[in-house]
Design a protein around this motif. Sequence first.
Motif, PDB file in Angstrom:
ATOM      1  N   ILE A 147       0.839  -1.198   0.000  1.00 19.97           N
ATOM      2  CA  ILE A 147       0.000   0.000   0.000  1.00 19.97           C
ATOM      3  C   ILE A 147       0.875   1.250   0.000  1.00 19.97           C
ATOM      4  O   ILE A 147       1.792   1.377   0.800  1.00 19.97           O
ATOM      5  CB  ILE A 147      -0.930   0.014   1.215  1.00 19.97           C
ATOM      6  N   ARG A 148       0.570   2.170  -0.905  1.00 20.67           N
ATOM      7  CA  ARG A 148       1.271   3.459  -0.956  1.00 20.67           C
ATOM      8  C   ARG A 148       0.578   4.416   0.012  1.00 20.67           C
ATOM      9  O   ARG A 148      -0.629   4.639  -0.078  1.00 20.67           O
ATOM     10  CB  ARG A 148       1.235   4.024  -2.366  1.00 20.67           C
ATOM     11  N   VAL A 149       1.349   4.980   0.926  1.00 17.97           N
ATOM     12  CA  VAL A 149       0.803   5.885   1.939  1.00 17.97           C
ATOM     13  C   VAL A 149       1.483   7.252   1.806  1.00 17.97           C
ATOM     14  O   VAL A 149       2.670   7.380   2.115  1.00 17.97           O
ATOM     15  CB  VAL A 149       1.036   5.343   3.368  1.00 17.97           C
ATOM     16  N   PRO A 150       0.772   8.270   1.338  1.00 17.22           N
ATOM     17  CA  PRO A 150       1.365   9.612   1.298  1.00 17.22           C
ATOM     18  C   PRO A 150       1.741  10.061   2.710  1.00 17.22           C
ATOM     19  O   PRO A 150       0.926   9.977   3.634  1.00 17.22           O
ATOM     20  CB  PRO A 150       0.242  10.478   0.717  1.00 17.22           C
ATOM     21  N   ILE A 151       2.975  10.519   2.878  1.00 18.82           N
ATOM     22  CA  ILE A 151       3.453  10.864   4.214  1.00 18.82           C
ATOM     23  C   ILE A 151       2.632  11.986   4.841  1.00 18.82           C
ATOM     24  O   ILE A 151       2.308  11.946   6.030  1.00 18.82           O
ATOM     25  CB  ILE A 151       4.952  11.244   4.147  1.00 18.82           C
ATOM     26  N   ASP A 152       2.262  12.974   4.036  1.00 19.47           N
ATOM     27  CA  ASP A 152       1.535  14.103   4.615  1.00 19.47           C
ATOM     28  C   ASP A 152       0.096  13.759   4.986  1.00 19.47           C
ATOM     29  O   ASP A 152      -0.598  14.567   5.589  1.00 19.47           O
ATOM     30  CB  ASP A 152       1.586  15.318   3.689  1.00 19.47           C
ATOM     31  N   SER A 153      -0.361  12.554   4.635  1.00 18.69           N
ATOM     32  CA  SER A 153      -1.720  12.146   5.012  1.00 18.69           C
ATOM     33  C   SER A 153      -1.746  11.383   6.335  1.00 18.69           C
ATOM     34  O   SER A 153      -2.810  11.138   6.895  1.00 18.69           O
ATOM     35  CB  SER A 153      -2.329  11.257   3.919  1.00 18.69           C
ATOM     36  N   ILE A 154      -0.576  11.028   6.852  1.00 17.28           N
ATOM     37  CA  ILE A 154      -0.511  10.265   8.105  1.00 17.28           C
ATOM     38  C   ILE A 154      -0.809  11.187   9.286  1.00 17.28           C
ATOM     39  O   ILE A 154      -0.195  12.244   9.431  1.00 17.28           O
ATOM     40  CB  ILE A 154       0.877   9.627   8.296  1.00 17.28           C
ATOM     41  N   LYS A 155      -1.747  10.783  10.129  1.00 11.54           N
ATOM     42  CA  LYS A 155      -2.063  11.550  11.330  1.00 11.54           C
ATOM     43  C   LYS A 155      -1.191  11.098  12.502  1.00 11.54           C
ATOM     44  O   LYS A 155      -0.510  11.899  13.123  1.00 11.54           O
ATOM     45  CB  LYS A 155      -3.539  11.396  11.680  1.00 11.54           C
ATOM     46  N   TYR A 156      -1.221   9.816  12.774  1.00 10.19           N
ATOM     47  CA  TYR A 156      -0.356   9.262  13.816  1.00 10.19           C
ATOM     48  C   TYR A 156      -0.241   7.758  13.614  1.00 10.19           C
ATOM     49  O   TYR A 156      -0.983   7.148  12.845  1.00 10.19           O
ATOM     50  CB  TYR A 156      -0.864   9.602  15.222  1.00 10.19           C
ATOM     51  N   ILE A 157       0.709   7.169  14.322  1.00 11.30           N
ATOM     52  CA  ILE A 157       0.997   5.744  14.201  1.00 11.30           C
ATOM     53  C   ILE A 157       0.997   5.139  15.595  1.00 11.30           C
ATOM     54  O   ILE A 157       1.594   5.694  16.522  1.00 11.30           O
ATOM     55  CB  ILE A 157       2.359   5.521  13.512  1.00 11.30           C
ATOM     56  N   GLU A 158       0.330   4.009  15.721  1.00 16.59           N
ATOM     57  CA  GLU A 158       0.198   3.341  17.012  1.00 16.59           C
ATOM     58  C   GLU A 158       0.833   1.955  16.950  1.00 16.59           C
ATOM     59  O   GLU A 158       0.616   1.203  15.997  1.00 16.59           O
ATOM     60  CB  GLU A 158      -1.276   3.220  17.391  1.00 16.59           C
ATOM     61  N   SER A 159       1.616   1.628  17.948  1.00 18.44           N
ATOM     62  CA  SER A 159       2.238   0.308  18.027  1.00 18.44           C
ATOM     63  C   SER A 159       1.309  -0.669  18.737  1.00 18.44           C
ATOM     64  O   SER A 159       0.636  -0.318  19.704  1.00 18.44           O
ATOM     65  CB  SER A 159       3.556   0.390  18.792  1.00 18.44           C
ATOM     66  N   MET A 160       1.271  -1.902  18.241  1.00 18.11           N
ATOM     67  CA  MET A 160       0.543  -2.968  18.936  1.00 18.11           C
ATOM     68  C   MET A 160       1.357  -4.251  18.800  1.00 18.11           C
ATOM     69  O   MET A 160       1.232  -4.976  17.835  1.00 18.11           O
ATOM     70  CB  MET A 160      -0.871  -3.137  18.395  1.00 18.11           C
ATOM     71  N   SER A 161       2.248  -4.447  19.745  1.00 22.42           N
ATOM     72  CA  SER A 161       3.162  -5.585  19.752  1.00 22.42           C
ATOM     73  C   SER A 161       4.075  -5.513  18.527  1.00 22.42           C
ATOM     74  O   SER A 161       4.803  -4.538  18.357  1.00 22.42           O
ATOM     75  CB  SER A 161       2.394  -6.895  19.798  1.00 22.42           C
ATOM     76  N   VAL A 207      -1.429  18.048  14.602  1.00 22.71           N
ATOM     77  CA  VAL A 207      -1.857  18.260  15.987  1.00 22.71           C
ATOM     78  C   VAL A 207      -2.870  19.407  16.041  1.00 22.71           C
ATOM     79  O   VAL A 207      -2.610  20.504  15.542  1.00 22.71           O
ATOM     80  CB  VAL A 207      -0.647  18.576  16.893  1.00 22.71           C
ATOM     81  N   LYS A 208      -4.023  19.157  16.654  1.00 21.20           N
ATOM     82  CA  LYS A 208      -5.052  20.189  16.776  1.00 21.20           C
ATOM     83  C   LYS A 208      -4.962  20.921  18.111  1.00 21.20           C
ATOM     84  O   LYS A 208      -5.214  22.116  18.202  1.00 21.20           O
ATOM     85  CB  LYS A 208      -6.446  19.550  16.655  1.00 21.20           C
ATOM     86  N   GLU A 209      -4.576  20.189  19.153  1.00 17.22           N
ATOM     87  CA  GLU A 209      -4.615  20.760  20.506  1.00 17.22           C
ATOM     88  C   GLU A 209      -3.780  19.880  21.427  1.00 17.22           C
ATOM     89  O   GLU A 209      -3.642  18.673  21.210  1.00 17.22           O
ATOM     90  CB  GLU A 209      -6.075  20.778  20.978  1.00 17.22           C
ATOM     91  N   ARG A 214      -1.858  15.400  26.760  1.00  9.86           N
ATOM     92  CA  ARG A 214      -2.409  14.547  25.717  1.00  9.86           C
ATOM     93  C   ARG A 214      -2.538  15.361  24.441  1.00  9.86           C
ATOM     94  O   ARG A 214      -2.875  16.555  24.487  1.00  9.86           O
ATOM     95  CB  ARG A 214      -3.779  13.988  26.106  1.00  9.86           C
ATOM     96  N   ILE A 215      -2.289  14.727  23.319  1.00 12.92           N
ATOM     97  CA  ILE A 215      -2.440  15.373  22.026  1.00 12.92           C
ATOM     98  C   ILE A 215      -3.832  15.062  21.511  1.00 12.92           C
ATOM     99  O   ILE A 215      -4.251  13.894  21.469  1.00 12.92           O
ATOM    100  CB  ILE A 215      -1.365  14.886  21.039  1.00 12.92           C
ATOM    101  N   VAL A 216      -4.570  16.095  21.152  1.00 16.88           N
ATOM    102  CA  VAL A 216      -5.966  15.947  20.755  1.00 16.88           C
ATOM    103  C   VAL A 216      -6.077  16.004  19.236  1.00 16.88           C
ATOM    104  O   VAL A 216      -5.571  16.917  18.588  1.00 16.88           O
ATOM    105  CB  VAL A 216      -6.838  17.047  21.392  1.00 16.88           C
ATOM    106  N   TYR A 217      -6.746  14.993  18.684  1.00 14.57           N
ATOM    107  CA  TYR A 217      -7.066  14.990  17.257  1.00 14.57           C
ATOM    108  C   TYR A 217      -8.572  15.215  17.108  1.00 14.57           C
ATOM    109  O   TYR A 217      -9.270  15.508  18.077  1.00 14.57           O
ATOM    110  CB  TYR A 217      -6.639  13.666  16.621  1.00 14.57           C
ATOM    111  N   ASP A 218      -9.070  15.084  15.904  1.00 13.43           N
ATOM    112  CA  ASP A 218     -10.500  15.290  15.666  1.00 13.43           C
ATOM    113  C   ASP A 218     -11.331  14.316  16.501  1.00 13.43           C
ATOM    114  O   ASP A 218     -10.941  13.169  16.731  1.00 13.43           O
ATOM    115  CB  ASP A 218     -10.824  15.095  14.180  1.00 13.43           C
ATOM    116  N   GLY A 219     -12.482  14.773  16.944  1.00 11.23           N
ATOM    117  CA  GLY A 219     -13.358  13.914  17.721  1.00 11.23           C
ATOM    118  C   GLY A 219     -12.801  13.674  19.104  1.00 11.23           C
ATOM    119  O   GLY A 219     -12.285  14.577  19.762  1.00 11.23           O
TER     120      GLY A 219
END
Length: 246
Positions: A147-161, A207-209, A214-219
């Motif tokens: 999958i091609r992922v545009p870098i500027d479209s990434i909001k955040y990345i979460e690790s799970m193991s 980052v919105k807030e 804590r870093i706040v995103y949409d919603g």
Amino acid sequence: MIKCIIVDDEPLAVVQLEKYVERVPFLENVGSCSSAAEAIDILSAKSVDVMFVDINMPDINGVQLVRSLSHAPMVVFTTAYSEYAVDGFKLDAVDYLLKPISFDDFLKAANKVNRYFSMNTNAQQQHGQGEEITHDCLYVKSDYRMIRVPIDSIKYIESMSEYVRIYVEGNTKPIVSLLSMKKIEESLPSTDFMRVHRSYIINLNKVKEVSKMRIVYDGDVYVPIGDMYKENFLDYIEKRFIGKGH
């Protein structure tokens, strides 16, 4: 050659699949076994690209076996019971073969495996191990796709193991990839991305807030700031803070 194993508790089914594998020039059988435990032993000792695994086995069935693997190869499920097909495809199986299996059906499944294998091999040759920066994008492997992922479209990345979830603008679900946080952190521009927690990397431009560490995103999406990373993040904020003027 595509290395495969056969997992089936029925000896006649194993013999039939072994003969089918011998007739396919791009397949190599590196092990046949009658239980999930034997399959796990083979998988830990040998490089395996695809499993032909029976679903309905005693003790640990084929679906449970695949779910137990942290690094599962491609899977082709075999079974005498058609109602198990849904379970098979929920695990992103390459194909599903209903017993009694004809050679024509086996060959169709093998050719599908070959297409996936070739696609992944070519993509990895073009993009290293599948996760490297290419100007403005990343290529990551998810399931059997690149999958091609545009870098500027990434909001955040979460690790799970051993996996990461990549949250992208416009996508309702994250992209899940077998990838370490260290590897993806090294592949992202440090001017725009920052590790703020052992389990999170953020796009600073999204980052919105910032509230209560804590870093706040949409919603109602919040990303915590870990103690180890707090100083670095607060230094970034301090340099851009304009509320201290006289």
